[in-house]
Motif scaffolding. Structure first.
Motif, PDB file in Angstrom:
ATOM      1  N   ILE A 121      45.433  36.104  28.722  1.00 14.60           N
ATOM      2  CA  ILE A 121      44.280  37.019  28.697  1.00 14.60           C
ATOM      3  C   ILE A 121      43.911  37.371  30.131  1.00 14.60           C
ATOM      4  O   ILE A 121      43.641  36.478  30.947  1.00 14.60           O
ATOM      5  CB  ILE A 121      43.055  36.376  28.003  1.00 14.60           C
ATOM      6  CG1 ILE A 121      43.394  35.933  26.575  1.00 14.60           C
ATOM      7  CG2 ILE A 121      41.873  37.349  28.011  1.00 14.60           C
ATOM      8  CD1 ILE A 121      42.232  35.233  25.868  1.00 14.60           C
ATOM      9  N   ASP A 122      43.908  38.641  30.450  1.00 15.34           N
ATOM     10  CA  ASP A 122      43.631  39.061  31.814  1.00 15.34           C
ATOM     11  C   ASP A 122      42.234  38.621  32.254  1.00 15.34           C
ATOM     12  O   ASP A 122      41.293  38.593  31.466  1.00 15.34           O
ATOM     13  CB  ASP A 122      43.746  40.581  31.941  1.00 15.34           C
ATOM     14  CG  ASP A 122      43.684  41.002  33.399  1.00 15.34           C
ATOM     15  OD1 ASP A 122      44.651  40.719  34.128  1.00 15.34           O
ATOM     16  OD2 ASP A 122      42.656  41.569  33.825  1.00 15.34           O
ATOM     17  N   ARG A 123      42.112  38.312  33.529  1.00 10.03           N
ATOM     18  CA  ARG A 123      40.851  37.761  33.997  1.00 10.03           C
ATOM     19  C   ARG A 123      39.694  38.756  33.994  1.00 10.03           C
ATOM     20  O   ARG A 123      38.534  38.354  34.081  1.00 10.03           O
ATOM     21  CB  ARG A 123      41.006  37.110  35.362  1.00 10.03           C
ATOM     22  CG  ARG A 123      41.351  37.994  36.515  1.00 10.03           C
ATOM     23  CD  ARG A 123      41.465  37.099  37.765  1.00 10.03           C
ATOM     24  NE  ARG A 123      42.386  37.613  38.743  1.00 10.03           N
ATOM     25  CZ  ARG A 123      42.026  38.440  39.711  1.00 10.03           C
ATOM     26  NH1 ARG A 123      40.783  38.819  39.813  1.00 10.03           N
ATOM     27  NH2 ARG A 123      42.919  38.872  40.570  1.00 10.03           N
ATOM     28  N   ALA A 130      43.921  31.603  29.115  1.00  9.47           N
ATOM     29  CA  ALA A 130      42.855  32.438  29.668  1.00  9.47           C
ATOM     30  C   ALA A 130      42.949  32.353  31.191  1.00  9.47           C
ATOM     31  O   ALA A 130      42.900  31.261  31.752  1.00  9.47           O
ATOM     32  CB  ALA A 130      41.494  31.958  29.186  1.00  9.47           C
ATOM     33  N   GLU A 131      43.099  33.503  31.835  1.00  9.30           N
ATOM     34  CA  GLU A 131      43.254  33.562  33.300  1.00  9.30           C
ATOM     35  C   GLU A 131      41.901  33.734  33.980  1.00  9.30           C
ATOM     36  O   GLU A 131      40.996  34.349  33.415  1.00  9.30           O
ATOM     37  CB  GLU A 131      44.046  34.809  33.710  1.00  9.30           C
ATOM     38  CG  GLU A 131      45.476  34.881  33.336  1.00  9.30           C
ATOM     39  CD  GLU A 131      46.122  36.081  34.032  1.00  9.30           C
ATOM     40  OE1 GLU A 131      47.127  35.863  34.702  1.00  9.30           O
ATOM     41  OE2 GLU A 131      45.612  37.216  33.907  1.00  9.30           O
ATOM     42  N   GLY A 132      41.792  33.255  35.193  1.00 13.23           N
ATOM     43  CA  GLY A 132      40.602  33.551  36.006  1.00 13.23           C
ATOM     44  C   GLY A 132      39.340  32.862  35.537  1.00 13.23           C
ATOM     45  O   GLY A 132      38.246  33.384  35.681  1.00 13.23           O
ATOM     46  N   ASP A 145      51.805  38.587  30.879  1.00 17.35           N
ATOM     47  CA  ASP A 145      50.752  38.422  31.894  1.00 17.35           C
ATOM     48  C   ASP A 145      49.725  39.551  31.811  1.00 17.35           C
ATOM     49  O   ASP A 145      50.051  40.639  31.347  1.00 17.35           O
ATOM     50  CB  ASP A 145      51.441  38.461  33.277  1.00 17.35           C
ATOM     51  CG  ASP A 145      50.666  37.743  34.352  1.00 17.35           C
ATOM     52  OD1 ASP A 145      49.548  37.254  34.092  1.00 17.35           O
ATOM     53  OD2 ASP A 145      51.193  37.668  35.484  1.00 17.35           O
ATOM     54  N   ASP A 146      48.517  39.279  32.267  1.00 20.95           N
ATOM     55  CA  ASP A 146      47.457  40.305  32.354  1.00 20.95           C
ATOM     56  C   ASP A 146      47.277  41.018  31.018  1.00 20.95           C
ATOM     57  O   ASP A 146      47.023  42.230  30.979  1.00 20.95           O
ATOM     58  CB  ASP A 146      47.783  41.337  33.451  1.00 20.95           C
ATOM     59  CG  ASP A 146      48.052  40.698  34.810  1.00 20.95           C
ATOM     60  OD1 ASP A 146      47.635  39.541  35.006  1.00 20.95           O
ATOM     61  OD2 ASP A 146      48.675  41.343  35.659  1.00 20.95           O
ATOM     62  N   PHE A 147      47.408  40.283  29.909  1.00 17.79           N
ATOM     63  CA  PHE A 147      47.412  40.920  28.597  1.00 17.79           C
ATOM     64  C   PHE A 147      46.067  41.584  28.294  1.00 17.79           C
ATOM     65  O   PHE A 147      45.010  41.024  28.557  1.00 17.79           O
ATOM     66  CB  PHE A 147      47.742  39.906  27.496  1.00 17.79           C
ATOM     67  CG  PHE A 147      47.983  40.556  26.168  1.00 17.79           C
ATOM     68  CD1 PHE A 147      49.118  41.312  25.940  1.00 17.79           C
ATOM     69  CD2 PHE A 147      47.037  40.460  25.154  1.00 17.79           C
ATOM     70  CE1 PHE A 147      49.334  41.949  24.728  1.00 17.79           C
ATOM     71  CE2 PHE A 147      47.250  41.088  23.934  1.00 17.79           C
ATOM     72  CZ  PHE A 147      48.393  41.829  23.731  1.00 17.79           C
TER      73      PHE A 147
HETATM   74 MG    MG Z   1      46.354  38.985  36.817  1.00 15.73          MG
END
Ligand code: MG
Ligand code: C2E
Ligand code: MG
Ligand code: MG
Length: 267
Positions: free
Chosen positions: A202-204, A236-238, A180-182
């Protein structure tokens, strides 16, 4: 002399600090009550593919406090970590998640979905973590291959050998792991290769400015290349806009999560 002491006393008395300390103590007490009273619920946020089709959900914990209202996990998870309450709370999350997975197995629209659960550092260090997950899976009848556990880079730096052996035991059962949050922590390539990982998220913070900031775009592209060479999938996050979605898709990203596709909602 008494004047000087008075000034020092004044300097040490910080009402805002004291108020925060009292709030922490109150929240820690109220959390224990809240779990028994059924105030915690799991919300889910969809994870979609490049066509926008839902492939799974991330379970995100919510505390519906009867007086304080909705308390953010950013606020209560660190407190639960500090007090050790994260262990019963995390166990409850795992049980609920496995029950949901078992129910989805009978639903033609959801039977192929994965459910991602966030693990805290304290849970990872817990001696009986493997047994806790195994019990949650067995009791619910959930398919272990649909359960994904999310860890962060900083968590993995702690007692590497112990972490790897727990991850391997769970991976052998079919459970998948996502980082997470890479990109916000520190991971060496060689180290990543040793872990039984299935996915990088991939962190946002890199997704937010992926259109305008060439550095963020380069980081996103580098993570995608790294993942491809290690045979890992990437989320891909966020993702909040169609433009971010298109840009990341053009870079080869195949899984996405963010307000553009759906906000966390009751599962
Ligand atoms: Mg996060
Ligand atoms: P996370 O695992 O990185 O979860 C993603 C967070 O980003 C969630 O916040 C989600 O609501 C938010 N988010 C998703 N899409 C967007 C977007 O498009 N824009 C923006 N600005 N934000 C977006 P949330 O639900 O407040 O959770 C925060 C963190 O709390 C999580 O970060 C996770 O580290 C932790 N957490 C949540 N549930 C659990 C749990 O059951 N156990 C543990 N140990 N930690 C949890
Ligand atoms: Mg997560
Ligand atoms: Mg995340």
């Amino acid at each position: 002399e008494s004047k000087a002491a008075g000034r020092n006393a004044v300097r040490f008395f910080d009402p805002a600090l004291q108020e925060r300390a009292l709030l922490r103590v109150a929240l820690q007490r109220e959390m224990r009550h809240g779990l028994r009273a059924g105030e915690f619920v799991l919300h889910g946020q969809p994870i979609v593919d490049e066509h926008g089709r839902v492939r799974g959900q991330e379970a995100l914990l919510r505390w519906l406090h009867p007086v304080r209202g909705l308390v953010s996990p950013m606020q209560f998870i660190p407190l639960a970590e500090e007090s050790g309450f994260i262990l019963p709370l995390g166990q409850w999350v795992l049980q609920r998640a496995c029950e949901l997975l078992a129910a989805w197995a009978n639903d033609p629209h959801r039977c192929s979905w994965t459910l991602a659960v966030n693990l805290s550092a304290r849970q990872l260090r817990q001696a009986d973590l493997v047994q806790t997950v195994r019990t949650a899976l067995k009791a619910s009848g959930a398919d272990p291959r649909r359960l994904k556990l999310e860890l962060t880079e900083s968590q993995l730096l702690h007692d590497v050998e112990d972490t790897i052996s727990k991850m391997e035991a769970l991976a052998e059962m079919g459970v998948q792991f996502a980082l997470d949050d890479f990109g916000t922590g520190y991971s060496s390539l060689a180290y990543l290769k040793r872990l039984p990982l299935a996915q990088l998220k991939i962190d946002r913070t890199f997704v937010r400015d992926v259109l305008d900031d060439p550095n963020d775009a380069a980081i996103a592209r580098t993570i995608l290349q790294l993942a491809a060479s290690l045979d890992l999938s990437v989320v891909a996050e966020g993702v909040e806009t169609a433009a971010q979605f298109d840009t990341l898709r053009a870079m080869g990203c195949r899984l996405f999560q963010g307000y553009h596709f759906g906000r966390p909602a009751p599962l």
